[in-house]
Motif scaffolding. Sequence first.
Motif, PDB file in Angstrom:
ATOM      1  N   ARG A   7      40.647  39.230  36.347  1.00  0.00           N
ATOM      2  CA  ARG A   7      41.848  40.071  36.408  1.00  0.00           C
ATOM      3  C   ARG A   7      42.945  39.392  37.227  1.00  0.00           C
ATOM      4  NH1 ARG A   7      38.135  44.285  36.644  1.00  0.00           N
ATOM      5  NH2 ARG A   7      38.159  44.352  38.920  1.00  0.00           N
ATOM      6  N   ARG A   8      42.561  38.851  38.379  1.00  0.00           N
ATOM      7  CA  ARG A   8      43.537  38.163  39.231  1.00  0.00           C
ATOM      8  C   ARG A   8      44.130  36.953  38.510  1.00  0.00           C
ATOM      9  NH1 ARG A   8      43.721  38.353  44.966  1.00  0.00           N
ATOM     10  NH2 ARG A   8      42.587  40.115  45.834  1.00  0.00           N
ATOM     11  N   ARG A  64      44.405  36.413  35.230  1.00  0.00           N
ATOM     12  CA  ARG A  64      45.310  36.879  34.172  1.00  0.00           C
ATOM     13  C   ARG A  64      46.634  37.360  34.760  1.00  0.00           C
ATOM     14  NH1 ARG A  64      40.794  39.922  30.785  1.00  0.00           N
ATOM     15  NH2 ARG A  64      40.086  38.168  29.528  1.00  0.00           N
ATOM     16  N   ASP A  65      46.566  38.033  35.914  1.00  0.00           N
ATOM     17  CA  ASP A  65      47.775  38.515  36.583  1.00  0.00           C
ATOM     18  C   ASP A  65      48.643  37.338  37.047  1.00  0.00           C
ATOM     19  OD1 ASP A  65      49.421  40.656  37.808  1.00  0.00           O
ATOM     20  OD2 ASP A  65      48.771  39.714  39.686  1.00  0.00           O
TER      21      ASP A  65
END
Length: 166
Positions: free
Chosen positions: A48-49, A51-52
């Motif tokens: 998630r990090r 992709r962010d």
Amino acid sequence: MLDLAEASKIVAVDRTDREMIAHLEEDGRQTITELARRVSLTAAPCQRRLRDLEARGVIRGYHAEVDAAALGLGFEVLVSVTMDREDASTIEAFEARLAEVPEISRAERLFGDPDYLIRVATADIAAYQSLRDEVLAALPGVARLTSTIVMRTVVGRRSLAAVTLR
């Protein structure tokens, strides 16, 4: 390339993000599982990090570091370019044509003199001379080219995130 407009777009990243970036700068091919282990996360939050960071433009891509000499391009030159005029249309035309020259691995516009610093890789001095005389000198607005042959690279590509982790 960070220009003045981009400088105001600094993105907030925490220490874990910076650690992830530093590890990816060292090895962009590692798996999410390995990256997560290195920054003490599980795979899902690490993904998630990541992709962010990509979505926010902090990580703009993944690239291979290539040995120019192994490709027959071991003759490197730093070229200082001084422009004879700096009106917007000349600068735009110069930069557009510069971007089309495949032998240029990096080009930066500078404050002061010279106006540009360009890194060029060719096979040998004859190939560079031809490029310099037939292509670089013919670019719009060029007043002077100063060539400095690279003896060897002392400091290569470095981790940007590692600087902020100190």
